[in-house]
Write a protein that holds these residues in place. Structure first.
Motif, PDB file in Angstrom:
ATOM      1  N   PHE A  88       0.882  -1.162   0.000  1.00 54.93           N
ATOM      2  CA  PHE A  88       0.000   0.000   0.000  1.00 54.93           C
ATOM      3  C   PHE A  88       0.923   1.216   0.000  1.00 54.93           C
ATOM      4  O   PHE A  88       1.442   1.604   1.055  1.00 54.93           O
ATOM      5  N   THR A  89       1.163   1.786  -1.180  1.00 59.40           N
ATOM      6  CA  THR A  89       2.168   2.839  -1.314  1.00 59.40           C
ATOM      7  C   THR A  89       1.777   4.111  -0.571  1.00 59.40           C
ATOM      8  O   THR A  89       2.614   4.711   0.097  1.00 59.40           O
ATOM      9  N   LYS A  90       0.523   4.524  -0.684  1.00 57.51           N
ATOM     10  CA  LYS A  90       0.084   5.764  -0.045  1.00 57.51           C
ATOM     11  C   LYS A  90       0.206   5.675   1.481  1.00 57.51           C
ATOM     12  O   LYS A  90       0.644   6.622   2.138  1.00 57.51           O
ATOM     13  N   GLN A  91      -0.156   4.534   2.037  1.00 54.00           N
ATOM     14  CA  GLN A  91      -0.116   4.348   3.491  1.00 54.00           C
ATOM     15  C   GLN A  91       1.253   3.862   3.976  1.00 54.00           C
ATOM     16  O   GLN A  91       1.476   3.755   5.177  1.00 54.00           O
ATOM     17  N   ILE A 102       2.633   0.792   3.722  1.00 57.60           N
ATOM     18  CA  ILE A 102       2.504  -0.493   4.404  1.00 57.60           C
ATOM     19  C   ILE A 102       2.960  -1.594   3.450  1.00 57.60           C
ATOM     20  O   ILE A 102       2.482  -1.679   2.317  1.00 57.60           O
ATOM     21  N   ALA A 103       3.903  -2.412   3.914  1.00 60.17           N
ATOM     22  CA  ALA A 103       4.413  -3.540   3.133  1.00 60.17           C
ATOM     23  C   ALA A 103       4.002  -4.828   3.838  1.00 60.17           C
ATOM     24  O   ALA A 103       4.242  -4.992   5.037  1.00 60.17           O
ATOM     25  N   VAL A 104       3.389  -5.726   3.083  1.00 60.90           N
ATOM     26  CA  VAL A 104       2.895  -6.986   3.637  1.00 60.90           C
ATOM     27  C   VAL A 104       3.688  -8.137   3.028  1.00 60.90           C
ATOM     28  O   VAL A 104       3.840  -8.218   1.800  1.00 60.90           O
ATOM     29  N   PHE A 105       4.149  -9.022   3.887  1.00 56.80           N
ATOM     30  CA  PHE A 105       4.876 -10.215   3.459  1.00 56.80           C
ATOM     31  C   PHE A 105       4.116 -11.429   3.957  1.00 56.80           C
ATOM     32  O   PHE A 105       3.740 -11.486   5.128  1.00 56.80           O
ATOM     33  N   ILE A 106       3.896 -12.389   3.078  1.00 57.99           N
ATOM     34  CA  ILE A 106       3.294 -13.663   3.475  1.00 57.99           C
ATOM     35  C   ILE A 106       4.372 -14.710   3.230  1.00 57.99           C
ATOM     36  O   ILE A 106       4.617 -15.130   2.092  1.00 57.99           O
ATOM     37  N   THR A 161       5.432   0.689   7.555  1.00 60.77           N
ATOM     38  CA  THR A 161       4.884  -0.296   8.479  1.00 60.77           C
ATOM     39  C   THR A 161       5.040  -1.639   7.778  1.00 60.77           C
ATOM     40  O   THR A 161       4.616  -1.797   6.630  1.00 60.77           O
ATOM     41  N   VAL A 162       5.657  -2.586   8.454  1.00 59.65           N
ATOM     42  CA  VAL A 162       5.891  -3.906   7.864  1.00 59.65           C
ATOM     43  C   VAL A 162       5.024  -4.916   8.601  1.00 59.65           C
ATOM     44  O   VAL A 162       5.081  -5.026   9.830  1.00 59.65           O
TER      45      VAL A 162
END
Length: 147
Positions: free
Chosen positions: A60-63, A65-69, A115-116
């Protein structure tokens, strides 16, 4: 120059390992479907920081936030880790490097203001999507709402 020597213990093992996906895995797709249904829009397999040669599964570039699964095998899940029966020293070292790289990636992104969020492939997709949505909406309450 000597011929290339494969890291695989056999031709069959090499074929199986080459077939492993780095993106669009079943757990990722399940989470992405739920996020999309919740009205959230995101980038897939995207580099959050252009100067950092690391790719997050959902961004989520604007926020910021990077999500890793993370896959249980590749990232040495404490709950589901297994020990390779063949070429054990190679795989032990390889997985330790993966874990160290994950920690380094998290640290670098956090230092850059991201935020990760990290989840395991065995985590419930609904729970993961809910946690991600809460994080996104806490950064931007209008995200995912009807326009």
């Amino acid at each position: 120059m000597p011929p290339y020597e494969s890291w695989a213990s056999s031709t069959a093992a090499r074929k199986v390992m080459k077939g492993n996906r780095s993106r669009d895995t079943t757990p990722e797709l399940a989470v992405r479907r739920r996020l999309h249904a919740a009205g959230l829009r995101f980038r897939v397999a995207h580099r959050p920081e252009p100067g950092l040669n690391r790719t997050a599964d959902i961004v989520f570039t604007k926020q910021r936030i990077a999500v890793f699964i993370d896959g249980c095998y590749w990232h040495a899940c404490p709950k589901h880790r297994t020990v390779a029966r063949t070429n054990a020293s190679y795989w032990s070292e390889k997985l330790a490097q993966n874990v160290a790289r994950d920690a380094d990636t998290t640290s670098r992104l956090q230092d850059a203001g991201w935020t990760v969020l990290r989840f395991w492939e065995h985590d419930d997709p609904e729970t993961v999507a809910t946690a991600v949505a809460v994080a996104v909406r806490s950064q931007d309450p209008t995200e995912g709402s009807p326009r």
